[in-house]
Design a protein around this motif. Structure first.
Motif, short mmCIF file in Angstrom:
data_model
loop_
_atom_site.label_atom_id
_atom_site.label_comp_id
_atom_site.label_asym_id
_atom_site.label_seq_id
_atom_site.Cartn_x
_atom_site.Cartn_y
_atom_site.Cartn_z
N ASN A 187 108.29 20.10 78.69
CA ASN A 187 107.69 18.69 78.85
C ASN A 187 106.85 18.68 80.05
O ASN A 187 106.93 18.68 81.16
CB ASN A 187 108.75 17.98 79.06
N ASP A 188 105.43 18.44 79.84
CA ASP A 188 104.26 18.38 80.76
C ASP A 188 104.05 17.07 81.00
O ASP A 188 103.92 16.09 80.37
CB ASP A 188 102.99 18.99 80.17
N ILE A 189 104.19 16.96 82.23
CA ILE A 189 104.01 15.32 82.90
C ILE A 189 102.44 15.09 82.91
O ILE A 189 101.63 15.75 83.35
CB ILE A 189 104.41 15.25 84.37
N GLU A 190 102.20 13.80 82.11
CA GLU A 190 100.91 13.37 82.10
C GLU A 190 100.16 12.94 83.15
O GLU A 190 100.73 12.69 84.14
CB GLU A 190 100.81 12.33 81.05
N PRO A 191 98.79 13.31 83.21
CA PRO A 191 97.91 12.88 84.61
C PRO A 191 98.14 11.43 85.00
O PRO A 191 98.37 11.40 86.18
CB PRO A 191 96.68 13.32 84.16
N LEU A 192 98.18 10.44 84.21
CA LEU A 192 98.47 9.21 84.54
C LEU A 192 99.72 8.75 85.45
O LEU A 192 99.93 8.49 86.45
CB LEU A 192 98.46 8.22 83.63
N THR A 193 100.82 9.53 85.03
CA THR A 193 102.18 9.62 85.46
C THR A 193 102.12 10.17 86.71
O THR A 193 102.82 9.76 87.65
CB THR A 193 103.27 10.12 84.70
N VAL A 194 101.46 11.47 86.80
CA VAL A 194 101.42 12.20 88.18
C VAL A 194 100.84 11.14 89.10
O VAL A 194 101.12 11.29 90.48
CB VAL A 194 100.76 13.37 87.89
N PRO A 221 106.38 10.46 78.22
CA PRO A 221 104.95 10.87 77.60
C PRO A 221 104.41 9.56 76.55
O PRO A 221 105.09 9.05 75.95
CB PRO A 221 105.35 12.13 76.72
N ARG A 222 103.08 9.45 76.82
CA ARG A 222 102.31 8.50 76.08
C ARG A 222 101.48 9.24 74.90
O ARG A 222 100.89 8.62 74.09
CB ARG A 222 101.39 7.82 76.79
N LEU A 223 101.49 10.52 74.93
CA LEU A 223 100.69 11.48 74.16
C LEU A 223 101.80 12.42 73.28
O LEU A 223 102.79 12.71 73.97
CB LEU A 223 99.72 12.45 74.96
N GLU A 224 101.51 12.65 72.00
CA GLU A 224 102.23 13.20 71.33
C GLU A 224 101.38 14.67 70.80
O GLU A 224 100.22 14.37 70.37
CB GLU A 224 102.76 12.73 69.95
N VAL A 225 101.99 15.76 71.07
CA VAL A 225 101.25 17.10 70.38
C VAL A 225 101.46 17.13 69.14
O VAL A 225 102.76 17.35 68.65
CB VAL A 225 101.61 18.22 71.54
N LEU A 226 100.62 16.99 68.19
CA LEU A 226 100.70 17.38 66.79
C LEU A 226 101.10 18.77 66.58
O LEU A 226 101.86 19.16 65.63
CB LEU A 226 99.89 16.56 65.97
#
Length: 252
Positions: free
Chosen positions: A94-101, A217-222
């Motif tokens: 699980n990669d933490i998204e830039p906005l969260t960071v 996460p707000r993004l989903e890797v398809l």
């Protein structure tokens, strides 16, 4: 002045990345992890500022999984004074998204009150190149990106930036966010005595919830796939043959 340096745990740049068979992401099993190379340059620059008397304290911060302690210990062994680990995920995939960071870093900045935040310009795993800029926007601080030279002059920073047309020098008001490029410096190797000392340096552990930030996460890797293999080149015997080949390929 305090200098805050965010560092990220990524796959070591010498390792060939493998994609999972089901295409759901990158395979991290038994893979060597290390500090993001751009962040390593940021840590080195922060230490040099302290050695030059421009800063009093260097604080390394990592946001991610508990295993990022190793990355922070590397920063401490290089010369950082203390570290903060914010556990925001249980799964290493699980990669933490830039906005969260950026939101979590913003809360840490409010607590620590640094005069400068030095970030790597991007992480080599997702190449987002966004955290520093987002943090600047959230804080309302000056920003300078892609720095290849940094000089602190009182309440200003002179930053030489690498841009498409060459080099650009700008002056920004402190406090500021500076994202660093590869040519800023050559990071030092941590000596064995410093590695041992790093084990005794303070490392505080927090969670994303401690800062009131939801790490979901707000993004989903398809899907994830490897780049296509390059086709073999051809040797031509004359200019006419070269032109003919280029016409076949639709280039001319």
């Amino acid at each position: 002045m305090k200098v805050l340096v965010p560092v990220k745990r990524v796959i070591d740049y010498n390792v060939k990345v493998r994609v999972k068979a089901d295409g759901s992401g990158v395979d991290l099993a038994n893979v060597k992890m290390s500090m993001n190379p751009f962040d390593e340059i940021a840590v080195e620059e922060a230490i040099r500022l302290r050695e030059a008397g421009k800063a009093e304290e260097v604080i390394a911060v990592s946001i991610g999984v508990k295993q990022a302690q190793e990355t922070l210990r590397t920063a401490l062994a290089m010369g950082a004074d203390r570290a903060i680990l914010v556990v925001a995920a249980d799964d290493v995939h699980n990669d933490i998204e830039p906005l969260t960071v950026a939101k979590i870093l913003g809360k840490i900045v409010e607590e620590e009150q640094p005069g400068l935040v030095l970030c790597g310009k991007q992480a080599i795993d997702n190449d987002m190149n966004a955290t520093g800029q987002m943090l600047s926007a959230l804080l309302g601080w000056s920003q300078a990106t892609f720095a290849s030279k940094l000089e602190i002059e009182g309440d200003h920073a002179l930053v030489t930036r690498e841009v498409d047309g060459g080099l650009q020098t700008i002056k920004v008001t402190m406090p500021a966010i500076v994202t660093v490029d590869l040519r800023l410096n050559e990071p030092r190797y941590a000596s064995l005595p410093n590695i041992m000392k790093a084990k005794k340096k303070p490392l505080d552990e927090k969670t994303a919830q401690d800062y009131g930030v939801d790490p979901a996460p707000r993004l989903e890797v398809l899907s994830t796939e490897e780049p296509p293999a390059r086709k073999a080149g051809e040797i031509v015997g004359s200019v006419d043959e070269l032109v003919a080949k280029l016409k076949e390929a639709g280039v001319v």
